[in-house]
Design an enzyme around this catalytic site. Structure first.
Site, PDB file in Angstrom:
ATOM      1  N   TYR A  75     -36.598  42.134  66.071  1.00 10.40           N
ATOM      2  CA  TYR A  75     -37.948  41.726  65.999  1.00 10.40           C
ATOM      3  C   TYR A  75     -38.498  41.217  67.452  1.00 10.40           C
ATOM      4  O   TYR A  75     -37.936  41.425  68.578  1.00 10.40           O
ATOM      5  CB  TYR A  75     -37.898  39.690  65.618  1.00 10.40           C
ATOM      6  CG  TYR A  75     -38.793  39.059  65.162  1.00 10.40           C
ATOM      7  CD1 TYR A  75     -39.050  39.296  63.613  1.00 10.40           C
ATOM      8  CD2 TYR A  75     -39.902  37.963  65.837  1.00 10.40           C
ATOM      9  CE1 TYR A  75     -40.418  38.284  63.907  1.00 10.40           C
ATOM     10  CE2 TYR A  75     -40.654  38.149  65.814  1.00 10.40           C
ATOM     11  CZ  TYR A  75     -41.398  38.067  64.458  1.00 10.40           C
ATOM     12  OH  TYR A  75     -42.536  37.343  64.125  1.00 10.40           O
ATOM     13  N   GLN A 115     -40.072  34.070  58.216  1.00 10.44           N
ATOM     14  CA  GLN A 115     -40.397  35.205  56.819  1.00 10.44           C
ATOM     15  C   GLN A 115     -39.095  36.518  57.027  1.00 10.44           C
ATOM     16  O   GLN A 115     -38.885  37.337  56.070  1.00 10.44           O
ATOM     17  CB  GLN A 115     -41.065  35.048  56.095  1.00 10.44           C
ATOM     18  CG  GLN A 115     -42.199  35.676  56.513  1.00 10.44           C
ATOM     19  CD  GLN A 115     -42.866  35.417  57.384  1.00 10.44           C
ATOM     20  OE1 GLN A 115     -42.456  33.775  57.641  1.00 10.44           O
ATOM     21  NE2 GLN A 115     -45.051  35.085  57.285  1.00 10.44           N
ATOM     22  N   ASN A 151     -42.238  32.997  68.526  1.00 14.85           N
ATOM     23  CA  ASN A 151     -42.851  31.770  68.294  1.00 14.85           C
ATOM     24  C   ASN A 151     -41.066  30.979  68.131  1.00 14.85           C
ATOM     25  O   ASN A 151     -40.575  30.826  67.816  1.00 14.85           O
ATOM     26  CB  ASN A 151     -43.979  31.878  67.762  1.00 14.85           C
ATOM     27  CG  ASN A 151     -44.297  31.835  66.369  1.00 14.85           C
ATOM     28  OD1 ASN A 151     -42.393  32.249  65.775  1.00 14.85           O
ATOM     29  ND2 ASN A 151     -44.750  32.181  65.558  1.00 14.85           N
ATOM     30  N   SER A 164     -40.725  31.427  79.741  1.00 15.33           N
ATOM     31  CA  SER A 164     -40.598  32.842  81.161  1.00 15.33           C
ATOM     32  C   SER A 164     -39.301  31.569  82.627  1.00 15.33           C
ATOM     33  O   SER A 164     -40.755  30.368  82.855  1.00 15.33           O
ATOM     34  CB  SER A 164     -41.155  33.313  81.163  1.00 15.33           C
ATOM     35  OG  SER A 164     -40.349  34.802  82.742  1.00 15.33           O
ATOM     36  N   GLN A 216     -44.738  35.758  86.412  1.00 17.95           N
ATOM     37  CA  GLN A 216     -44.153  34.817  84.989  1.00 17.95           C
ATOM     38  C   GLN A 216     -45.068  33.550  85.027  1.00 17.95           C
ATOM     39  O   GLN A 216     -44.854  33.485  83.834  1.00 17.95           O
ATOM     40  CB  GLN A 216     -42.679  34.323  85.557  1.00 17.95           C
ATOM     41  CG  GLN A 216     -41.937  35.374  86.277  1.00 17.95           C
ATOM     42  CD  GLN A 216     -41.517  36.261  85.540  1.00 17.95           C
ATOM     43  OE1 GLN A 216     -40.749  35.655  84.222  1.00 17.95           O
ATOM     44  NE2 GLN A 216     -42.434  37.431  85.974  1.00 17.95           N
ATOM     45  N   HIS A 251     -47.020  33.901  81.639  1.00 16.34           N
ATOM     46  CA  HIS A 251     -46.336  34.603  80.197  1.00 16.34           C
ATOM     47  C   HIS A 251     -46.936  33.414  79.187  1.00 16.34           C
ATOM     48  O   HIS A 251     -47.381  33.876  78.330  1.00 16.34           O
ATOM     49  CB  HIS A 251     -44.928  34.440  80.113  1.00 16.34           C
ATOM     50  CG  HIS A 251     -44.200  35.855  80.553  1.00 16.34           C
ATOM     51  ND1 HIS A 251     -44.711  36.950  79.523  1.00 16.34           N
ATOM     52  CD2 HIS A 251     -43.869  36.223  81.657  1.00 16.34           C
ATOM     53  CE1 HIS A 251     -43.615  37.671  80.289  1.00 16.34           C
ATOM     54  NE2 HIS A 251     -43.213  37.609  81.431  1.00 16.34           N
ATOM     55  N   GLU A 306     -33.659  32.263  85.455  1.00 17.31           N
ATOM     56  CA  GLU A 306     -33.574  33.671  84.820  1.00 17.31           C
ATOM     57  C   GLU A 306     -33.934  34.934  85.278  1.00 17.31           C
ATOM     58  O   GLU A 306     -33.280  35.822  85.615  1.00 17.31           O
ATOM     59  CB  GLU A 306     -34.829  33.642  83.606  1.00 17.31           C
ATOM     60  CG  GLU A 306     -34.808  34.319  82.999  1.00 17.31           C
ATOM     61  CD  GLU A 306     -36.420  34.171  81.783  1.00 17.31           C
ATOM     62  OE1 GLU A 306     -36.341  35.666  81.393  1.00 17.31           O
ATOM     63  OE2 GLU A 306     -36.738  34.132  82.371  1.00 17.31           O
ATOM     64  N   HIS A 307     -35.132  34.548  86.778  1.00 10.84           N
ATOM     65  CA  HIS A 307     -35.155  35.597  87.676  1.00 10.84           C
ATOM     66  C   HIS A 307     -35.209  34.894  88.867  1.00 10.84           C
ATOM     67  O   HIS A 307     -35.606  33.726  89.261  1.00 10.84           O
ATOM     68  CB  HIS A 307     -36.582  36.353  87.318  1.00 10.84           C
ATOM     69  CG  HIS A 307     -36.877  36.793  86.023  1.00 10.84           C
ATOM     70  ND1 HIS A 307     -37.470  35.291  85.306  1.00 10.84           N
ATOM     71  CD2 HIS A 307     -36.594  38.535  85.683  1.00 10.84           C
ATOM     72  CE1 HIS A 307     -37.365  36.588  84.074  1.00 10.84           C
ATOM     73  NE2 HIS A 307     -37.242  37.982  84.318  1.00 10.84           N
ATOM     74  N   ASP A 315     -38.447  44.142  85.119  1.00  9.29           N
ATOM     75  CA  ASP A 315     -39.559  43.750  83.701  1.00  9.29           C
ATOM     76  C   ASP A 315     -39.691  45.316  82.740  1.00  9.29           C
ATOM     77  O   ASP A 315     -39.023  44.960  81.653  1.00  9.29           O
ATOM     78  CB  ASP A 315     -40.723  43.269  83.820  1.00  9.29           C
ATOM     79  CG  ASP A 315     -40.488  41.561  83.144  1.00  9.29           C
ATOM     80  OD1 ASP A 315     -39.013  41.299  82.666  1.00  9.29           O
ATOM     81  OD2 ASP A 315     -41.486  41.332  83.719  1.00  9.29           O
ATOM     82  N   GLU A 339       4.394  23.373  65.624  1.00  5.50           N
ATOM     83  CA  GLU A 339       3.143  22.497  65.195  1.00  5.50           C
ATOM     84  C   GLU A 339       3.065  22.096  63.901  1.00  5.50           C
ATOM     85  O   GLU A 339       2.078  22.235  62.237  1.00  5.50           O
ATOM     86  CB  GLU A 339       2.221  24.054  65.305  1.00  5.50           C
ATOM     87  CG  GLU A 339       1.600  24.688  66.424  1.00  5.50           C
ATOM     88  CD  GLU A 339       0.884  24.995  66.684  1.00  5.50           C
ATOM     89  OE1 GLU A 339       0.160  26.200  66.049  1.00  5.50           O
ATOM     90  OE2 GLU A 339       0.402  25.621  68.042  1.00  5.50           O
ATOM     91  N   HIS A 347       5.132  29.605  58.288  1.00  2.92           N
ATOM     92  CA  HIS A 347       5.031  30.587  59.506  1.00  2.92           C
ATOM     93  C   HIS A 347       6.659  30.979  60.196  1.00  2.92           C
ATOM     94  O   HIS A 347       6.586  32.075  60.218  1.00  2.92           O
ATOM     95  CB  HIS A 347       3.832  29.677  60.749  1.00  2.92           C
ATOM     96  CG  HIS A 347       2.432  29.681  60.761  1.00  2.92           C
ATOM     97  ND1 HIS A 347       1.973  29.274  60.236  1.00  2.92           N
ATOM     98  CD2 HIS A 347       1.368  30.691  61.048  1.00  2.92           C
ATOM     99  CE1 HIS A 347       0.888  29.755  59.333  1.00  2.92           C
ATOM    100  NE2 HIS A 347       0.127  30.211  60.914  1.00  2.92           N
TER     101      HIS A 347
END
Length: 429
Positions: free
Chosen positions: A122, A186, A209, A232, A254, A257, A322-323, A356, A410, A415
């Site tokens: 995506y 969708q 989003n 970010s 950053q 963003h 993250e960074h 990046d 068990e 088994h």
């Protein structure tokens, strides 16, 4: 930027689960696409994206891709090809093969690695289009050997002219041959469950989003997903040797963003703290995305004063950013103490945008503190593993009693009997 001590600092950024209304909208859309297929997909594309499509116009044509090449600048094409080569080279080093271990008694154990058959990527529209993220999602899948990679992107990422040409070119350069002009919840549902026009995938990757994030959560289980990505983040651990202008620029890289992004400087230096605060204000004034970056800095930005670099490292490990940039006199000396970070950038010339866009490591990284237990997107994310077990008669005779003891402990007599029957048959021969 606000200045606080390590004890006073608290990022306090909530994880986004969406409102009740958003969750209900996503539930309704996903269920409709699952049960009604193309009809629902086209209906919601018209409702949410204001674009009227037919089943014949869902797929991007080869002519459109060629037209996109005619619209992008030569320097963009040169840059995207160079970046793709670096990303491919880095991820090739992550490849692992199947293995088998043959024991002297004839038992063979092993692991078979296979690529996923079909992956959906995506690519969002919205505030900005990110061709670089196309490369970061697609190339590891290609390196893994995924035979079918399909891209979905909203039908108007480029405004009235349709899909952003830079996204189409990046996808084509990465090797994607199947692209659809669909977006939102969708699109996620169509990739997960399939329609008459779009075959279902095994995994969905890529940011989006809140509706895309909620839809990915809703379809998880029917398909795999990469993660639910948060805003970010960057943390810079720096001492007096750092250049204030560099630090400020990387924090803002950053912050621009989105308004939820966080940018944090951690330093034992009062002089650096003051200089960076001034530089952030100076650079903000001329930043094209100044309103977004300023909102990020004011809500989630901070300069954290620590007593020492050791205290700074402890804070970094608690944040699991993250960074992480380490701008100190000897950055490699701190590397062994860093336990939690998505990507680590060492020294003044390893600015976060280097990772990046170009260096090669993946820029799709764990957010919201999840670097404590998760990793950047990599080739393994597009592989599946099967265990291989071929036990010999000798091994079963040797180990059978242990297996039966564990099974009966068990309460699983069936088994135990599956083993017992074989032992009795072999010992009776």
């Amino acid at each position: 930027m606000r200045m606080v001590t390590a004890d006073e600092f608290n990022l306090a950024r909530e994880v986004e689960y969406g409102s009740a209304e958003q969750n209900e909208t996503v539930r309704r859309v996903v269920e409709a696409v699952r049960t009604q297929g193309d009809d629902a997909l086209l209906r919601y594309t018209a409702e949410f994206d204001k674009v009227q499509l037919t089943t014949e116009t869902l797929r991007v044509t080869d002519d459109e891709i060629q037209a996109a090449y005619d619209r992008v600048e030569p320097d963009f094409l040169e840059a995207i090809r160079a970046a793709a080569a670096n990303i491919r080279s880095f991820h090739e080093k992550q490849k692992r093969g199947s293995w088998m271990d043959l024991q002297p008694d004839g038992t063979m154990l092993g692991q078979i690695l296979r690529p996923l058959r079909r992956v959906g990527v995506y690519v969002p529209g919205g505030k900005a289009a990110y061709p670089s993220s196309v490369l970061m999602n697609v190339i590891p899948a290609q390196v893994a050997g995924v035979p079918e990679i399909v891209m979905a992107t909203p039908p108007a990422t480029g405004g009235r002219e349709g899909i952003d040409p830079y996204i189409l070119v990046a996808a084509a350069e990465a090797g994607v041959r199947e692209m659809y002009r669909i977006g939102g919840a969708q699109a996620v549902a169509a990739l997960a469950y399939g329609t008459a026009t779009i075959a279902p995938v095994d995994k969905i990757c890529g940011p989006g989003n809140i509706y895309v994030a909620l839809a990915k959560r809703a379809v998880f289980g029917a398909v795999d997903i990469d993660s639910i990505a948060g805003p970010s983040e960057i943390a810079v651990l720096a001492d007096d040797s750092a250049e204030p202008a560099y630090v400020a620029a990387d924090l803002l890289s950053q912050a621009e963003h989105d308004e939820m992004a966080s940018a944090i400087l951690i330093t034992p230096s009062a002089a650096l703290a003051e200089a960076v605060a001034a530089e952030v204000e100076r650079q903000l004034a001329s930043l094209p995305r100044e309103p977004i970056a300023r909102a990020s800095i004011e809500r989630y930005g901070a300069i954290v004063r620590v007593a020492s670099l050791e205290e700074g490292v402890a804070l970094v490990n608690r944040l699991a950013p993250e960074h992480l940039e380490i701008m100190t006199a000897a950055p490699t000396e701190l590397l062994g103490s860093i336990e939690n970070a998505g990507a680590i950038f060492l020294g003044p010339y390893s600015s976060e945008p280097v990772g990046d866009y170009f260096a090669g490591p993946n820029h799709i990284l764990p957010t919201n503190g999840t670097a404590r237990f998760s990793s950047p997107v990599n080739v393994d994310d597009y592989m599946k593993k099967s265990s291989l077990i071929q036990y010999s008669k000798e091994a079963l005779l040797r180990d059978g009693a242990h297996i039966m003891a564990l099974a009966r402990h068990e309460g699983l007599e069936g088994h135990a009997r599956a083993i017992e029957l074989r032992l009795e048959a072999e010992r009776g021969n």
